[in-house]
Write a protein that holds these residues in place. Structure first.
Motif, PDB file in Angstrom:
ATOM      1  N   VAL A   1       0.875  -1.177   0.000  1.00 55.96           N
ATOM      2  CA  VAL A   1       0.000   0.000   0.000  1.00 55.96           C
ATOM      3  C   VAL A   1       0.908   1.221   0.000  1.00 55.96           C
ATOM      4  CG1 VAL A   1      -1.778   1.276   1.246  1.00 55.96           C
ATOM      5  CG2 VAL A   1      -1.806  -1.232   1.254  1.00 55.96           C
ATOM      6  N   ALA A   2       0.794   2.013  -1.038  1.00 50.14           N
ATOM      7  CA  ALA A   2       1.622   3.218  -1.187  1.00 50.14           C
ATOM      8  C   ALA A   2       3.103   2.884  -1.021  1.00 50.14           C
ATOM      9  CB  ALA A   2       1.189   4.294  -0.196  1.00 50.14           C
ATOM     10  N   GLY A   3       3.518   1.741  -1.559  1.00 46.84           N
ATOM     11  CA  GLY A   3       4.909   1.350  -1.526  1.00 46.84           C
ATOM     12  C   GLY A   3       5.365   0.686  -0.236  1.00 46.84           C
ATOM     13  N   ARG A   4       4.476   0.590   0.752  1.00 43.42           N
ATOM     14  CA  ARG A   4       4.810  -0.055   2.024  1.00 43.42           C
ATOM     15  C   ARG A   4       4.148  -1.411   2.116  1.00 43.42           C
ATOM     16  NH1 ARG A   4       3.462   2.842   7.423  1.00 43.42           N
ATOM     17  NH2 ARG A   4       4.462   1.019   8.334  1.00 43.42           N
ATOM     18  N   ALA A   5       4.856  -2.380   2.673  1.00 39.77           N
ATOM     19  CA  ALA A   5       4.267  -3.701   2.858  1.00 39.77           C
ATOM     20  C   ALA A   5       3.216  -3.628   3.963  1.00 39.77           C
ATOM     21  CB  ALA A   5       5.339  -4.712   3.224  1.00 39.77           C
ATOM     22  N   ALA A   6       1.989  -4.056   3.638  1.00 39.87           N
ATOM     23  CA  ALA A   6       0.920  -4.140   4.632  1.00 39.87           C
ATOM     24  C   ALA A   6       0.727  -5.597   5.053  1.00 39.87           C
ATOM     25  CB  ALA A   6      -0.374  -3.575   4.072  1.00 39.87           C
TER      26      ALA A   6
END
Length: 60
Positions: free
Chosen positions: A27-32
């Motif tokens: 999500v937006a380049g971050r791992a969720a």
């Protein structure tokens, strides 16, 4: 070729998938989610918030 989602290979994949098919979510380049585990969230708190939201939608 049949019309609609079921008539296409990608549609069949989507319709037959479930949460066990998801290993990683970005999500937006971050791992969720990584390796099937939700990161950076207290799952019980999120589930409670979703339940409250669902009750509000049903009551509307």
């Amino acid at each position: 070729m049949p019309d609609g989602l079921v008539g296409h290979a990608a549609g069949r994949l989507v319709l037959n998938a479930d949460t066990s098919c998801v290993d990683t979510v970005l999500v937006a380049g971050r791992a969720a989610r990584r390796a099937g585990q939700v990161l950076h969230h207290e799952v019980a708190t999120v589930v409670a918030a979703l339940a409250d939201s669902a009750r509000a939608v049903v009551a509307a």
